[in-house]
Design an enzyme around this catalytic site. Structure first.
Site, mmCIF file in Angstrom:
data_model
loop_
_atom_site.group_PDB
_atom_site.id
_atom_site.type_symbol
_atom_site.label_atom_id
_atom_site.label_comp_id
_atom_site.label_asym_id
_atom_site.label_seq_id
_atom_site.Cartn_x
_atom_site.Cartn_y
_atom_site.Cartn_z
ATOM 1 C CE LYS A 132 -3.425 2.545 2.795
ATOM 2 N NZ LYS A 132 -4.400 2.511 3.888
ATOM 3 C CG ASP B 222 -5.460 7.820 4.833
ATOM 4 O OD1 ASP B 222 -6.293 8.564 4.275
ATOM 5 O OD2 ASP B 222 -5.762 6.749 5.406
ATOM 6 C CE LYS C 27 -6.728 8.327 8.262
ATOM 7 N NZ LYS C 27 -7.514 7.219 8.813
ATOM 8 C CG ASP D 157 -2.098 4.886 4.970
ATOM 9 O OD1 ASP D 157 -2.036 3.779 5.537
ATOM 10 O OD2 ASP D 157 -3.128 5.328 4.438
ATOM 11 C CG ASP E 267 -10.047 7.518 6.538
ATOM 12 O OD1 ASP E 267 -8.930 7.461 5.971
ATOM 13 O OD2 ASP E 267 -10.185 7.564 7.767
ATOM 14 C CD GLU F 274 -6.702 5.509 2.319
ATOM 15 O OE1 GLU F 274 -7.708 5.636 3.021
ATOM 16 O OE2 GLU F 274 -5.622 5.082 2.780
ATOM 17 N NE ARG G 223 -11.372 -0.705 2.846
ATOM 18 C CZ ARG G 223 -12.073 -0.985 3.936
ATOM 19 N NH1 ARG G 223 -13.252 -1.580 3.830
ATOM 20 N NH2 ARG G 223 -11.620 -0.706 5.142
#
Ligand code: BES
Ligand code: ZN
Ligand code: ZN
Length: 496
Positions: A264, A269, A276, A287, A346, A348, A350
């Site tokens: 990833k 993020d 967030k 992230d 959020d 994101e 996946r």
């Protein structure tokens, strides 16, 4: 720092600290000292109530001994059978030596470890622990810090002559594994303003040049052409263009198999429009830890020379809110044709992984796909900071991963891909929704979402949200990026 070997008697090694790992029968383990030194140690042990129990330590001036100082470090009954435990013990002893401001340390290896580990493995384990426990990321600190910093310059293993050649091999491997891990830690620790998607492409290109790897960078137009609509959707709120990175290592001669590693690569993020809260965003430069692990694996893979082809894939972009950002409710189409209703921007990771996984299935047709992702906060709730969640659709591959984890000392725990929860990923207006209808079991529903994009390929997903980042100093890692997964993957690839 360097690690070396000597067959000299402990009392004759020139160093400024002699570290003895001793058990509760430590009186018998001091035979190699002269009688005066032994007497001093035993007296001190009595006064300090040192019994050799786990983590107890005793620091003594030993004027008759060449090192002048001795540290006894307790290992209880000496039965340390897990790599994780042994590495933590050794790291604690090294940390203690470091706080004593010693620079050249001789370490007496306890023979009980050889009941569980081969000589080569043991020396690899110890070497990794020493390098990992002394890793620092302080390039942004000022002069004062660097002046006062305690740096261990050398660690000398005290061994018998029959150990030499296997120990040497283990030291070389341990150094390679630890250095690859440090490579990943550095990338995670750098601020997001540095490790942009473009920066990650540069890292990949540099690695490729240095190690004779193939590298291909897909720019936005090519990503569009490939049909990676989910990845593009995540990236669209950022002013930085997305990059899709592919690295390939090919062994000399026929490859035994092809393994795809996917990391990833969200370089920051924010959550996107599903923003967030400030506190949850503070560490979100991490992230891209999955991507950092993949790059760490490739950093010295050509020296390890595994017999398999290894492909690394990273869909790198930022997840930002802006006038052009993805809206909750938007529908994206992934490379494999499936449509996704974005309920929460959020979730994101996946989305980007959906396209990277589809790419692997369609264009690489590998024997195995392994993805690593800081995917869900739920994973931290479930397994904490030391254990990663492992999900797999293939029991053979799963077993191999579990074995490699045990060898590397990185902890994983199997989590279920429980089919009945798939119901929660159904959307009324698209093939899938990106978050489940219920909050509970968030790591499982995230993994079930990814499974929609792997087809029938053997696949393992590691959710490293908890393990990628140490929230506080631990024996093996200072607060910050851990490089989790690098050693696990290197040991998997070298045994494949
Ligand atoms: N990057 C986060 C997951 C994360 C959280 C990693 C904490 C490391 C530490 C991920 O993109 C995310 O935000 N996941 C959401 C999913 C939710 C919206 C379904 C989460 O876990 O809260
Ligand atoms: Zn997120
Ligand atoms: Zn994320």
């Amino acid at each position: 720092m360097k690690i070396s070997l000597t067959v000299k008697e402990p009392a004759r090694v020139s160093c400024d600290l002699l570290v003895f790992l001793v058990t509760i029968s430590f009186q018998e383990e001091l035979a190699s000292f002269d009688s005066q030194t032994k007497k001093l140690i035993l007296e001190a042990a009595k006064i300090e109530n040192f019994t050799g129990e786990n983590k107890q330590n005793l620091y003594i001036d030993t004027p008759h001994n060449q090192s002048k100082k001795v540290l006894l470090y307790g290992i209880g009954n000496g039965r340390i059978e897990k790599v994780y435990d042994l590495q933590n013990t050794v790291a604690q002893a090294v940390k203690k030596a470091q706080t004593l401001r010693r620079k050249k340390i001789a370490l007496k290896i306890h023979s009980s470890f050889l009941k569980t580990f081969s000589k080569e493995t043991l020396s690899q384990i110890l070497t990794e622990a020493i390098f990992l426990s002394t890793y620092t990321f302080d390039k942004y600190k000022g002069e004062k810090h660097h002046k006062e910093k305690i740096v261990i310059e050398e660690v000398i293993f005290l061994v018998s002559p029959s150990y030499l050649s296997s120990f040497e091999k283990g030291i070389n491997l341990g150094e390679l594994f630890a250095d690859s891990t440090a490579f990943a830690r550095d990338l995670v620790n750098e601020p997001a303003a540095v490790t942009t998607p473009l920066y990650l492409t540069k890292v990949a290109q540099t690695l490729a040049k240095k190690n004779g790897l193939e590298v291909k960078i897909f720019e936005r137009e090519q990503i569009e052409k490939l049909g990676m609509g989910a990845f593009l959707g995540v990236s669209q709120g950022s002013s930085l263009p997305p990059k899709f990175i592919k690295l390939t290592y090919k062994p000399k001669g026929a490859a035994k198999a092809k393994i795809v590693l996917i990391g990833k690569g969200i370089t920051f993020d924010t959550g996107g429009l599903s923003l967030k809260p400030g506190q949850s965003m503070e560490i979100m430069k991490i992230d891209m830890a999955g991507a950092a692990t993949v790059l760490g694996v490739f950093s010295r893979l050509s020296e390890l020379k595994p017999k398999v082809t290894v492909v690394g894939l990273i869909a790198a972009c930022e997840n930002m809110p802006s006038g052009s950002a993805l809206h909750p409710g938007d529908i994206l189409k992934a490379l494999n044709g499936k449509t996704i209703e974005v309920v929460n921007t959020d979730a994101e990771g996946r989305l980007t992984l959906a396209d990277a996984l589809s790419f692997a299935v369609k264009y690489e047709k590998p024997e195995a796909i392994i993805d690593l992702a800081t995917l869900t906060g739920s994973m931290i709730t479930a397994l904490g900071q030391e254990i990663a969640g492992l999900f797999s659709n293939n029991s053979k591959l799963k077993e191999k991963m579990m074995k490699s984890a045990a060898i590397s000392g990185e902890l994983v725990w199997e989590m279920p891909l429980f089919k009945d929860y798939k119901e929660q990923l159904k959307s009324e207006i698209a093939d899938l929704r990106n978050v489940a209808t219920q909050k509970a079991a968030g790591s499982i529903t995230a993994a079930l979402f990814l499974e929609e994009f792997v087809d029938s390929s053997p696949w393992v997903h590691l959710d490293i949200a908890g393990t990628a980042y140490a929230e506080k100093n631990t024996p093996l890692c200072l607060k910050g990026g851990t490089g989790f997964g690098v050693r696990l993957l290197l040991s998997l690839l070298s045994s494949a």
